[in-house]
Design an enzyme around this catalytic site. Structure first.
Site, PDB file in Angstrom:
ATOM      1  CG  HIS A 191      -7.236   0.381  -1.418  1.00 59.45           C
ATOM      2  ND1 HIS A 191      -6.527   0.629  -0.265  1.00 59.45           N
ATOM      3  CD2 HIS A 191      -7.588  -0.923  -1.372  1.00 59.45           C
ATOM      4  CE1 HIS A 191      -6.433  -0.500   0.431  1.00 59.45           C
ATOM      5  NE2 HIS A 191      -7.055  -1.447  -0.213  1.00 59.45           N
ATOM      6  CB  CYS A 241      -4.200   3.416  -2.320  1.00 56.81           C
ATOM      7  SG  CYS A 241      -5.294   4.429  -1.303  1.00 56.81           S
ATOM      8  CG  ASP A 260      -9.767   3.324   0.281  1.00 52.88           C
ATOM      9  OD1 ASP A 260     -10.123   2.882   1.382  1.00 52.88           O
ATOM     10  OD2 ASP A 260      -8.608   3.666   0.041  1.00 52.88           O
ATOM     11  CG  HIS A 261     -10.787   6.417   3.216  1.00 53.57           C
ATOM     12  ND1 HIS A 261      -9.802   7.263   3.641  1.00 53.57           N
ATOM     13  CD2 HIS A 261     -10.408   5.176   3.598  1.00 53.57           C
ATOM     14  CE1 HIS A 261      -8.859   6.559   4.238  1.00 53.57           C
ATOM     15  NE2 HIS A 261      -9.205   5.281   4.228  1.00 53.57           N
ATOM     16  CG  HIS A 316      -1.953   1.001   1.279  1.00 50.66           C
ATOM     17  ND1 HIS A 316      -1.716   2.336   1.528  1.00 50.66           N
ATOM     18  CD2 HIS A 316      -3.285   0.893   1.059  1.00 50.66           C
ATOM     19  CE1 HIS A 316      -2.871   2.995   1.465  1.00 50.66           C
ATOM     20  NE2 HIS A 316      -3.836   2.142   1.180  1.00 50.66           N
ATOM     21  CE1 TYR A 357     -12.172   1.130   4.752  1.00 48.74           C
ATOM     22  CE2 TYR A 357     -11.220   2.739   6.255  1.00 48.74           C
ATOM     23  CZ  TYR A 357     -11.094   1.872   5.183  1.00 48.74           C
ATOM     24  OH  TYR A 357      -9.890   1.775   4.529  1.00 48.74           O
TER      25      TYR A 357
HETATM   26  C1  DNO Z   1      -6.767   3.107   5.144  1.00 49.91           C
HETATM   27  C2  DNO Z   1      -6.206   1.851   4.629  1.00 49.91           C
HETATM   28  C3  DNO Z   1      -4.827   1.586   5.168  1.00 49.91           C
HETATM   29  C4  DNO Z   1      -4.315   0.247   4.697  1.00 49.91           C
HETATM   30  C5  DNO Z   1      -2.936  -0.080   5.161  1.00 49.91           C
HETATM   31  C6  DNO Z   1      -2.435  -1.320   4.470  1.00 49.91           C
HETATM   32  O1  DNO Z   1      -7.935   3.316   5.093  1.00 49.91           O
HETATM   33  O2  DNO Z   1      -6.242   1.802   3.263  1.00 49.91           O
HETATM   34  O3  DNO Z   1      -4.878   1.609   6.565  1.00 49.91           O
HETATM   35  O4  DNO Z   1      -5.160  -0.752   5.163  1.00 49.91           O
HETATM   36  O5  DNO Z   1      -2.046   0.940   4.932  1.00 49.91           O
HETATM   37  O6  DNO Z   1      -1.415  -1.879   5.216  1.00 49.91           O
END
Ligand code: DNO
Length: 347
Positions: A261, A234, A306-307, A196, A320
């Site tokens: 992501h 991401c 993602d978020h 990530h 989340y």
């Molecule tokens: C945040 C996530 C991160 C991710 C870590 C992977 O929302 O995308 O916390 O899980 O960095 O190790």
């Protein structure tokens, strides 16, 4: 592409049945949360997560994350013991059908925002980052929004102290050492590692960060060419760095992207931004162009919204909640369908 959703295990307030009701959802992304970093996950715990997911009609093929012990990142002599543990965790994951493990190599802190409840004009809320708020943080007694309080202030300070002298070069060497140590387990278990990016993709609190721009990936793949060495693309993390051209990077690394992501962020000035709903028109990340670049260049990995924001009065875990991530999933599924069909027609 396989559409997935992050699920925080049995303590998650969002039931698996709700996740399954999001059309197109194939599986959950989860982890064993109650085992300290640096210990082997009990295979029974992995199996239980898998069975719970399966009972709801969902797969469990992605783990996010197996955390990397700080001794590995620091390159301490004790790292070999922790790398052994990590190897065992990969093998156990492989045994229960996991195909992809997401992890990060950020010293001490994971993702970082200055506000978890930034209010939008329409009443929704999201995470945000402001340089001025960052400058106001008491660096001697850090309390970070959303940061789990797993360290006492003393532990945190001594960890920050331990990183003095760990340069970018050293940290990169430690990452390569770690990857070379675990690749045989990945080969054996056929598990892909997906690093990530650093979030945000620049140094914070004088800690080096090394995974946040195109040149970082080039040198990572040159150092460890094994195909199990891959990335989590991401868009929120990489997109916070204005220097990154995301569609270009998505195209270049589509085949090494085992996990995507996808999320949105909107800059309010040169440095400050807030996160937003997933649609391209809602921010600075061209989600459409990224999806197109991924699909046209051979991405076949896992994807998750993602978020998101908190909308409709939901008081979900910041980033989340259920509703906005579900809307994001529907939007992403639509984009993929359109782009994949265009590609099949040769457009
Ligand atoms: C945040 C996530 C991160 C991710 C870590 C992977 O929302 O995308 O916390 O899980 O960095 O190790």
């Amino acid at each position: 592409m396989k559409l997935t959703f992050r699920w925080y295990g049995e303590k998650d307030s969002i039931p698996l049945s709700y996740i399954k009701q999001i059309q197109g959802m194939t599986g959950v992304v989860t982890a064993v949360y109650d085992t300290p970093v640096g210990e082997v996950w009990d295979i029974e715990k992995l199996l239980r997560l898998k069975e719970l997911a399966a009972a709801a009609g969902l797969e469990m093929e992605v783990i996010e994350s197996i955390p990397v012990h700080e001794d590995i990142k620091l390159g301490l002599p004790t790292r070999d013991r922790y790398i052994d543990v990590y190897r065992q965790n990969i093998l156990n994951c492989g045994k229960v059908g996991v195909k992809c493990v997401c992890y990060n190599f950020m010293p001490v802190f994971d993702w970082f925002r200055t506000d978890l409840c930034y209010k939008h004009a329409d009443g929704s809320t999201s995470l945000s980052y402001s340089e001025a708020d960052f400058a106001k943080l008491d660096k001697k007694n850090l309390r970070l929004p959303g940061w789990d309080e797993s360290y006492t202030p003393e532990q945190l300070n001594s960890l920050l102290e331990a990183y003095k002298g760990v340069t970018h070069e050293k940290l990169f060497e430690n990452l390569v050492y770690f990857l070379n140590g675990i690749m045989p387990a990945c080969d054996e278990a056929d598990v892909d590692m997906a690093i990530h990016p650093d979030d945000p993709p620049w140094d914070i609190f004088d800690l080096p960060r090394i995974v946040g721009r195109e040149s970082d990936y080039d040198r990572l793949f040159a150092a460890v060419p094994n195909k199990h060495n891959g990335i989590t693309f991401c868009t929120g993390s990489l997109g916070a760095g204005r220097f990154n051209d995301l569609p270009k990077m998505a195209a270049k690394y589509a085949k090494r992207t085992y996990f995507a992501h996808l999320r949105q962020l909107k800059f309010v000035n040169d440095t400050d931004f807030y996160e937003n709903g997933h649609q391209t028109a809602e921010g600075n990340v061209d989600i459409y162009a990224i999806v197109k670049a991924l699909v046209e260049n051979g991405f076949t990995g896992y994807l998750r919204p993602d978020h998101g924001r908190n909308v409709w009065g939901e008081e979900g875990k910041p980033g989340y909640g259920l509703y906005d991530r579900a809307m994001g999933a529907a939007y992403l599924a639509g984009l993929f369908e359109a782009v994949e069909k265009d590609l099949a027609k040769g457009k």
